[in-house]
Design a protein around this motif. Structure first.
Motif, PDB file in Angstrom:
ATOM      1  N   CYS A 100      20.302 -42.935  44.324  1.00 39.26           N
ATOM      2  CA  CYS A 100      20.528 -43.110  42.872  1.00 39.26           C
ATOM      3  C   CYS A 100      19.365 -42.559  42.054  1.00 39.26           C
ATOM      4  O   CYS A 100      18.911 -43.196  41.099  1.00 39.26           O
ATOM      5  CB  CYS A 100      20.784 -44.575  42.549  1.00 39.26           C
ATOM      6  SG  CYS A 100      22.220 -45.251  43.386  1.00 39.26           S
ATOM      7  N   LYS A 103      19.351 -40.741  37.609  1.00 39.02           N
ATOM      8  CA  LYS A 103      20.566 -41.262  36.970  1.00 39.02           C
ATOM      9  C   LYS A 103      21.836 -40.556  37.478  1.00 39.02           C
ATOM     10  O   LYS A 103      22.768 -40.296  36.732  1.00 39.02           O
ATOM     11  CB  LYS A 103      20.473 -41.138  35.456  1.00 39.02           C
ATOM     12  CG  LYS A 103      19.352 -41.962  34.854  1.00 39.02           C
ATOM     13  CD  LYS A 103      19.331 -41.861  33.360  1.00 39.02           C
ATOM     14  CE  LYS A 103      18.201 -42.703  32.791  1.00 39.02           C
ATOM     15  NZ  LYS A 103      18.113 -42.612  31.348  1.00 39.02           N
ATOM     16  N   VAL A 105      25.371 -39.912  39.049  1.00 36.58           N
ATOM     17  CA  VAL A 105      26.648 -40.598  39.181  1.00 36.58           C
ATOM     18  C   VAL A 105      27.419 -39.934  40.323  1.00 36.58           C
ATOM     19  O   VAL A 105      27.804 -40.575  41.277  1.00 36.58           O
ATOM     20  CB  VAL A 105      27.467 -40.545  37.871  1.00 36.58           C
ATOM     21  CG1 VAL A 105      28.839 -41.155  38.068  1.00 36.58           C
ATOM     22  CG2 VAL A 105      26.711 -41.240  36.753  1.00 36.58           C
TER      23      VAL A 105
END
Length: 113
Positions: A100, A103, A105
């Motif tokens: 992660c 940031k 996704v």
């Protein structure tokens, strides 16, 4: 809301929570692992009248429908990806996704033309 990381319980719950009342949750990916033979939908999400569509079944009708949504411009899959990296940087992309970092996704890997 779209889930394209498999059908893990936490991901389905997160996507359901992000979907508006009466909205649709599209589940793309592989079926649950054998130790998770069932997928669960929380009562609170059922009460919000959410609809779920899966594309992992042997029937490809829902997959065709998903492609139609993309072709018609009713769904833009590019909004899912937070990072785009060349395939030659696969290890770095995998590390970002697993840890992660930055940031992340979802990482889209691209190939040279």
């Amino acid at each position: 809301t779209v889930d394209m990381v498999g059908h893990q319980k936490n991901t389905i719950h997160l996507c359901s929570g992000l979907t508006k009342n009466g909205g649709k949750v599209l589940l793309f990916g592989v079926p649950p692992a054998k130790e998770e033979e069932q997928m669960s939908i929380r009562f609170v999400d059922l009460a919000r009248n959410l609809s779920y569509m899966c594309s992992h079944s042997p029937e490809f009708e829902s997959f065709r429908l998903a492609l139609e949504l993309i072709e018609q411009g009713r769904f833009d899959p590019s909004t899912i990806f937070s990072h785009e990296m060349p395939f030659c940087e696969f290890r770095e992309a995998y590390s970002k996704a697993c840890n992660c970092e930055d940031k992340v996704v979802k990482v889209l890997l691209t190939f040279p033309e």
